[in-house]
Design an enzyme around this catalytic site. Structure first.
Site, PDB file in Angstrom:
ATOM      1  N   LYS A  12       0.871  -1.168   0.000  1.00  0.00           N
ATOM      2  CA  LYS A  12       0.000   0.000   0.000  1.00  0.00           C
ATOM      3  C   LYS A  12       0.905   1.213   0.000  1.00  0.00           C
ATOM      4  O   LYS A  12       1.760   1.376   0.882  1.00  0.00           O
ATOM      5  CB  LYS A  12      -0.915   0.008   1.219  1.00  0.00           C
ATOM      6  CG  LYS A  12      -1.978   1.100   1.139  1.00  0.00           C
ATOM      7  CD  LYS A  12      -3.158   0.814   2.041  1.00  0.00           C
ATOM      8  CE  LYS A  12      -4.301   1.780   1.782  1.00  0.00           C
ATOM      9  NZ  LYS A  12      -5.491   1.470   2.593  1.00  0.00           N
ATOM     10  N   VAL A  63      -3.495 -11.428  -0.068  1.00  0.00           N
ATOM     11  CA  VAL A  63      -4.695 -12.275   0.015  1.00  0.00           C
ATOM     12  C   VAL A  63      -5.222 -12.465  -1.399  1.00  0.00           C
ATOM     13  O   VAL A  63      -5.747 -11.536  -2.018  1.00  0.00           O
ATOM     14  CB  VAL A  63      -5.768 -11.638   0.913  1.00  0.00           C
ATOM     15  CG1 VAL A  63      -6.970 -12.583   1.039  1.00  0.00           C
ATOM     16  CG2 VAL A  63      -5.198 -11.314   2.290  1.00  0.00           C
ATOM     17  N   ASP A 105     -14.783   1.639   9.825  1.00  0.00           N
ATOM     18  CA  ASP A 105     -15.257   1.530   8.438  1.00  0.00           C
ATOM     19  C   ASP A 105     -15.505   0.063   8.076  1.00  0.00           C
ATOM     20  O   ASP A 105     -15.097  -0.403   7.015  1.00  0.00           O
ATOM     21  CB  ASP A 105     -14.244   2.151   7.482  1.00  0.00           C
ATOM     22  CG  ASP A 105     -14.847   2.442   6.103  1.00  0.00           C
ATOM     23  OD1 ASP A 105     -16.078   2.588   6.009  1.00  0.00           O
ATOM     24  OD2 ASP A 105     -14.087   2.515   5.122  1.00  0.00           O
ATOM     25  N   LYS A 107     -17.306  -2.934   6.604  1.00  0.00           N
ATOM     26  CA  LYS A 107     -18.256  -3.147   5.515  1.00  0.00           C
ATOM     27  C   LYS A 107     -17.752  -4.346   4.715  1.00  0.00           C
ATOM     28  O   LYS A 107     -16.579  -4.733   4.826  1.00  0.00           O
ATOM     29  CB  LYS A 107     -18.357  -1.906   4.638  1.00  0.00           C
ATOM     30  CG  LYS A 107     -17.024  -1.422   4.073  1.00  0.00           C
ATOM     31  CD  LYS A 107     -17.184  -0.099   3.332  1.00  0.00           C
ATOM     32  CE  LYS A 107     -15.834   0.419   2.824  1.00  0.00           C
ATOM     33  NZ  LYS A 107     -15.983   1.716   2.118  1.00  0.00           N
ATOM     34  N   PRO A 108     -18.613  -4.970   3.919  1.00  0.00           N
ATOM     35  CA  PRO A 108     -18.203  -6.176   3.194  1.00  0.00           C
ATOM     36  C   PRO A 108     -16.992  -5.986   2.284  1.00  0.00           C
ATOM     37  O   PRO A 108     -16.210  -6.917   2.109  1.00  0.00           O
ATOM     38  CB  PRO A 108     -19.458  -6.537   2.391  1.00  0.00           C
ATOM     39  CG  PRO A 108     -20.584  -6.027   3.228  1.00  0.00           C
ATOM     40  CD  PRO A 108     -20.073  -4.741   3.810  1.00  0.00           C
ATOM     41  N   ASN A 110     -14.402  -4.370   2.904  1.00  0.00           N
ATOM     42  CA  ASN A 110     -13.188  -4.339   3.716  1.00  0.00           C
ATOM     43  C   ASN A 110     -12.918  -5.673   4.408  1.00  0.00           C
ATOM     44  O   ASN A 110     -12.138  -5.738   5.357  1.00  0.00           O
ATOM     45  CB  ASN A 110     -13.253  -3.213   4.756  1.00  0.00           C
ATOM     46  CG  ASN A 110     -12.959  -1.863   4.139  1.00  0.00           C
ATOM     47  OD1 ASN A 110     -12.403  -1.780   3.049  1.00  0.00           O
ATOM     48  ND2 ASN A 110     -13.339  -0.795   4.824  1.00  0.00           N
ATOM     49  N   ASP A 123      -8.071  -2.861   5.578  1.00  0.00           N
ATOM     50  CA  ASP A 123      -8.280  -1.424   5.392  1.00  0.00           C
ATOM     51  C   ASP A 123      -8.617  -0.693   6.697  1.00  0.00           C
ATOM     52  O   ASP A 123      -9.774  -0.381   6.983  1.00  0.00           O
ATOM     53  CB  ASP A 123      -9.368  -1.153   4.357  1.00  0.00           C
ATOM     54  CG  ASP A 123      -9.250   0.261   3.780  1.00  0.00           C
ATOM     55  OD1 ASP A 123      -8.561   1.091   4.409  1.00  0.00           O
ATOM     56  OD2 ASP A 123      -9.835   0.525   2.727  1.00  0.00           O
TER      57      ASP A 123
END
Length: 209
Positions: A12, A63, A105, A107-108, A110, A123
């Site tokens: 990243k 991943v 944060d 959510k699917p 992430n 994330d």
């Protein structure tokens, strides 16, 4: 590829256009610091935090699989499969809280899935560091994703953001797994936030799409 350990990694990197943005550099450093302090089999691990020619980066476990959101494009999960998927995610977030990290944060998109369909929380770009045991932390800006954002996050200035914010996020992820849709979704982000702060979500038994 990391030659010294002969392994693939994910990098990243802060985009070039953001290098002079002090706030983005701080957020990037905070994400690296938050993720690097966590050690749990269902959190994407950070291997190295460094800088190359003035550009900060960190390397993570690679991943090789889809996100949970990608998987849900085929439709909702059964109740048993949804609970089995959520349990390790919840355990990972519990460890993050123990170590002083709020994700903020969840959510699917992430949640990354391994080849064995095991979830890994990813994330931590909006993460907040706090001292375990703090009654509350405060946010000065609205941070999160509207469809999954807790009411206190949507309240912005002066809102109390605690570990309960991530618990709400876990519930929102479970809702999406059971129904195939986010708890709140409207034509605009503002309308979605208004739904989340003033309405109850459609009961899951009626929300299947």
């Amino acid at each position: 590829r990391q030659p010294s350990l002969s392994r693939r990694v994910a990098l990243k990197v802060l985009p070039f256009h953001a290098l002079e943005n002090v706030e983005l550099r701080k957020r990037f450093q905070r994400e690296a610091e938050a993720t690097a302090r966590l050690d749990h089999p269902h959190i994407v691990p950070v291997y190295e935090v460094s800088e190359h020619e003035g550009c900060p980066f960190f390397s993570m476990k690679f991943v090789d699989g889809p996100t949970l959101l990608d998987q849900l494009a085929d439709g909702p999960l059964s109740a048993d499969d949804a609970v089995a998927m959520l349990l390790p995610i919840a355990q990972a977030i519990s460890v993050a809280h123990r170590d002083g990290v709020l994700h903020r944060d969840l959510k699917p998109s992430n949640v990354l899935l391994t080849a064995e369909n095991q979830p890994l929380v990813a994330d931590f770009g909006l993460a907040k560091l706090f001292q375990p045991g703090d009654a509350a932390s405060y946010t000065q800006a609205m941070i999160g994703t509207p469809s999954y954002m807790s009411p206190e996050q949507a309240g912005a200035r002066g809102a109390k953001v605690t570990a309960a914010t991530d618990v709400y996020g876990l519930g929102a992820v479970l809702y999406h797994m059971l129904t195939g849709r986010a708890p709140f979704q409207a034509a605009t982000a503002v309308d979605t936030l208004r739904q989340g702060t003033h309405q109850e979500p459609v009961p899951p038994r009626h929300a299947y799409c």
